[in-house]
Scaffold this motif. Sequence first.
Motif, PDB file in Angstrom:
ATOM      1  N   LEU A  25     -10.882  -2.888   8.018  1.00 24.25           N
ATOM      2  CA  LEU A  25      -9.488  -3.022   8.269  1.00 24.25           C
ATOM      3  C   LEU A  25      -9.061  -2.038   9.170  1.00 24.25           C
ATOM      4  N   PHE A  26      -8.060  -2.435  10.072  1.00 29.30           N
ATOM      5  CA  PHE A  26      -7.495  -1.509  10.819  1.00 29.30           C
ATOM      6  C   PHE A  26      -6.130  -1.331  10.548  1.00 29.30           C
ATOM      7  N   PRO A  27      -5.648  -0.839   9.453  1.00 25.13           N
ATOM      8  CA  PRO A  27      -4.071  -0.935   9.195  1.00 25.13           C
ATOM      9  C   PRO A  27      -3.273  -0.076  10.093  1.00 25.13           C
ATOM     10  N   THR A  28      -3.412  -0.095  11.480  1.00 27.84           N
ATOM     11  CA  THR A  28      -2.808   0.802  12.307  1.00 27.84           C
ATOM     12  C   THR A  28      -1.306   0.000  12.366  1.00 27.84           C
ATOM     13  N   PHE A  29      -0.413   0.696  12.862  1.00 29.01           N
ATOM     14  CA  PHE A  29       0.764   0.254  12.858  1.00 29.01           C
ATOM     15  C   PHE A  29       0.988  -1.050  13.719  1.00 29.01           C
ATOM     16  N   ALA A  30       0.058  -1.275  14.629  1.00 26.87           N
ATOM     17  CA  ALA A  30       0.035  -2.428  15.320  1.00 26.87           C
ATOM     18  C   ALA A  30       0.215  -3.784  14.368  1.00 26.87           C
ATOM     19  N   ALA A  31      -0.705  -3.575  12.975  1.00 26.83           N
ATOM     20  CA  ALA A  31      -0.568  -4.743  12.136  1.00 26.83           C
ATOM     21  C   ALA A  31       0.693  -5.060  11.633  1.00 26.83           C
ATOM     22  N   VAL A  32       1.944  -4.109  11.675  1.00 27.42           N
ATOM     23  CA  VAL A  32       2.932  -4.436  10.858  1.00 27.42           C
ATOM     24  C   VAL A  32       3.681  -5.706  11.288  1.00 27.42           C
ATOM     25  N   GLY A  33       3.383  -6.010  12.523  1.00 26.78           N
ATOM     26  CA  GLY A  33       4.220  -7.381  13.376  1.00 26.78           C
ATOM     27  C   GLY A  33       3.188  -8.696  12.885  1.00 26.78           C
ATOM     28  N   VAL A  34       2.057  -8.287  12.340  1.00 28.44           N
ATOM     29  CA  VAL A  34       0.967  -9.374  12.366  1.00 28.44           C
ATOM     30  C   VAL A  34       0.709  -9.710  10.905  1.00 28.44           C
ATOM     31  N   GLN A  35       1.529 -10.511   9.909  1.00 23.65           N
ATOM     32  CA  GLN A  35       1.081 -10.511   8.687  1.00 23.65           C
ATOM     33  C   GLN A  35       0.218 -11.711   8.548  1.00 23.65           C
ATOM     34  N   THR A  36      -1.120 -11.496   8.182  1.00 22.62           N
ATOM     35  CA  THR A  36      -2.218 -12.401   7.988  1.00 22.62           C
ATOM     36  C   THR A  36      -1.895 -12.951   6.777  1.00 22.62           C
ATOM     37  N   PRO A  37      -2.711 -14.240   6.513  1.00 21.39           N
ATOM     38  CA  PRO A  37      -2.677 -14.928   5.324  1.00 21.39           C
ATOM     39  C   PRO A  37      -3.310 -14.073   4.256  1.00 21.39           C
ATOM     40  N   GLU A  38      -4.075 -13.126   4.430  1.00 12.75           N
ATOM     41  CA  GLU A  38      -4.679 -12.497   3.351  1.00 12.75           C
ATOM     42  C   GLU A  38      -3.995 -11.441   2.881  1.00 12.75           C
ATOM     43  N   TYR A  39      -2.968 -10.920   3.548  1.00 11.77           N
ATOM     44  CA  TYR A  39      -2.056  -9.907   3.189  1.00 11.77           C
ATOM     45  C   TYR A  39      -1.303 -10.245   1.797  1.00 11.77           C
ATOM     46  N   GLY A  40      -1.256  -9.235   1.013  1.00 12.85           N
ATOM     47  CA  GLY A  40      -0.549  -9.313  -0.092  1.00 12.85           C
ATOM     48  C   GLY A  40       0.137  -8.049  -0.693  1.00 12.85           C
ATOM     49  N   VAL A  41       1.178  -8.225  -1.182  1.00 12.32           N
ATOM     50  CA  VAL A  41       1.997  -6.849  -1.784  1.00 12.32           C
ATOM     51  C   VAL A  41       2.312  -6.845  -3.131  1.00 12.32           C
ATOM     52  N   LYS A  42       1.930  -5.895  -3.938  1.00 11.05           N
ATOM     53  CA  LYS A  42       2.422  -5.850  -5.260  1.00 11.05           C
ATOM     54  C   LYS A  42       3.381  -4.739  -5.493  1.00 11.05           C
ATOM     55  N   ILE A  43       4.632  -4.885  -5.771  1.00  8.55           N
ATOM     56  CA  ILE A  43       5.441  -4.047  -5.976  1.00  8.55           C
ATOM     57  C   ILE A  43       5.357  -3.452  -7.363  1.00  8.55           C
ATOM     58  N   LEU A  44       5.215  -2.021  -7.522  1.00  7.60           N
ATOM     59  CA  LEU A  44       4.826  -1.440  -8.736  1.00  7.60           C
ATOM     60  C   LEU A  44       6.068  -0.877  -9.349  1.00  7.60           C
ATOM     61  N   SER A  45       7.113  -0.340  -8.603  1.00  7.63           N
ATOM     62  CA  SER A  45       8.371   0.197  -9.335  1.00  7.63           C
ATOM     63  C   SER A  45       9.556   0.435  -8.305  1.00  7.63           C
ATOM     64  N   HIS A  46      10.506   0.592  -8.617  1.00  9.86           N
ATOM     65  CA  HIS A  46      11.779   0.890  -7.856  1.00  9.86           C
ATOM     66  C   HIS A  46      12.478   2.061  -8.553  1.00  9.86           C
TER      67      HIS A  46
END
Lengths: 267, 267
Positions: free
Chosen positions: B107-128
């Motif tokens: 994976l190349f999580p450079t910042f370039a990837a910020v604008g490109v959200q692939t279908p594989e991407y997921g996020v799990k919020i742990l706390s606020h």
Amino acid sequence: MPTSTAIHPAPAAGGARAPRRTPRFTAGPTTLYAQLASVLRGHIASGEWPPDSDIPSIDELCAQYGLGRITVRQALQILAAEGLVSSQRGRRTFVTYSRDQLEAAPLFPTFAAVGVQTPEYGVKILSHTRTDELPPARWDLGRSAGPYMLVRKLDQSSGQPYGLSGIYVAEDIYKRFPKGAENRSKLVRLLVKYAKVPVTLARERVRVAAADFAEAEGLGCAMAMPVARVERVFCDADGRVVYYSNTAYRGDRYGLERDISEYLHRV
Amino acid sequence: MPTSTAIHPAPAAGGARAPRRTPRFTAGPTTLYAQLASVLRGHIASGEWPPDSDIPSIDELCAQYGLGRITVRQALQILAAEGLVSSQRGRRTFVTYSRDQLEAAPLFPTFAAVGVQTPEYGVKILSHTRTDELPPARWDLGRSAGPYMLVRKLDQSSGQPYGLSGIYVAEDIYKRFPKGAENRSKLVRLLVKYAKVPVTLARERVRVAAADFAEAEGLGCAMAMPVARVERVFCDADGRVVYYSNTAYRGDRYGLERDISEYLHRV
């Protein structure tokens, strides 16, 4: 794979905080004392154990993490060797790490440093090998057109090695370098100066890995310690690769800073 | 520190090559089998042991490195678990790694990837957590002006965690995010969209470290495995920090590619 042993520590002292989650110490590639050192290092880096504060005693750490005295002592020896804690005649152990130290410590061998050769910088050439081709497992940019001179070298700061490189330089350009110049100057500096066709493409790729044998030996670190592996490719205006390098930087000496504002417009 | 034990291997088979230097296996933070795995991994990565070729037998490896059968077996199990080698009913062990796999894997999580959200991407919020200040040990750019919302989250690809972050977002901007948007979009994307004063400064710092306890737990990797620690700071046109983050990426999932041609002119 080895069996895992979860050890449930006693609740942390100072019951006002939420109970700490249970570290999971595992019989595996990393020894128990190195795992414990990693946990304690985290307390110091996060500021939970601030500079000059006493850390818990060996007995308290044994009870808290359910580990033996030898393991705890070994972990504290690692932290002491790293300059993070200090002991006073075995009575108390306190945090000697400060944020100023952290800020002063890291080298940032970004490419910006190419143009700046500090008095501390030194290079040790390890070998020269003439070769017709770039390595097959290289980053696939540009056209390989040998022969190349493969230079293996060690970058040092104040005599301490921090980067181990294998660098392929187009032989026709390499031959124009003044005799001995590679012992004083970075090869990229010489390349740009002596190339007849201008160098127009320059790209870098950074990955993270555990040091293999050759890296550990060259960099004077333990095997499997973290390193940054940096690959750089320079091509001339004809699309020919004139410089290709692989460098392993000691993890504790590597850093990179960059402007990422261009990505704001792509968001 | 532990005593060191240098083991002198028998000369490598195929006498045409220069004799291999002696690996130094050391009783220390990394177990012997992990050290041996690191050495053998190096043979595969360098192409010295090419794809589909047989590697030496367990007996040969024992003799070559002066290590016991259990240690050698454990090292081979690690390589098999990593998909680098495969065994056929215990008779022969051969290299299953190919360069194509390597190229496909990272994976190349450079910042370039910020604008490109692939279908594989997921996020799990742990706390606020609401907080008035940025952490004291932060990269000292811009002016801290709270309150901030500290969001702890895990970035995932196809359900596998690869990045663990603590992100401070200026609360006044955070409050303008649509409900639930942070579960679908990266926070930087939302920040740029909902900030009233334009975001003008964006900088990133990358370091390499051994995973501490919290990182190993969050990323599902062993403690002390290599990670990339990435710090990012965004300031608005008034010099106020509106976003500050620390992310630990799994070393085996991190990569960064960048153009370094600007440095050619500084050489």
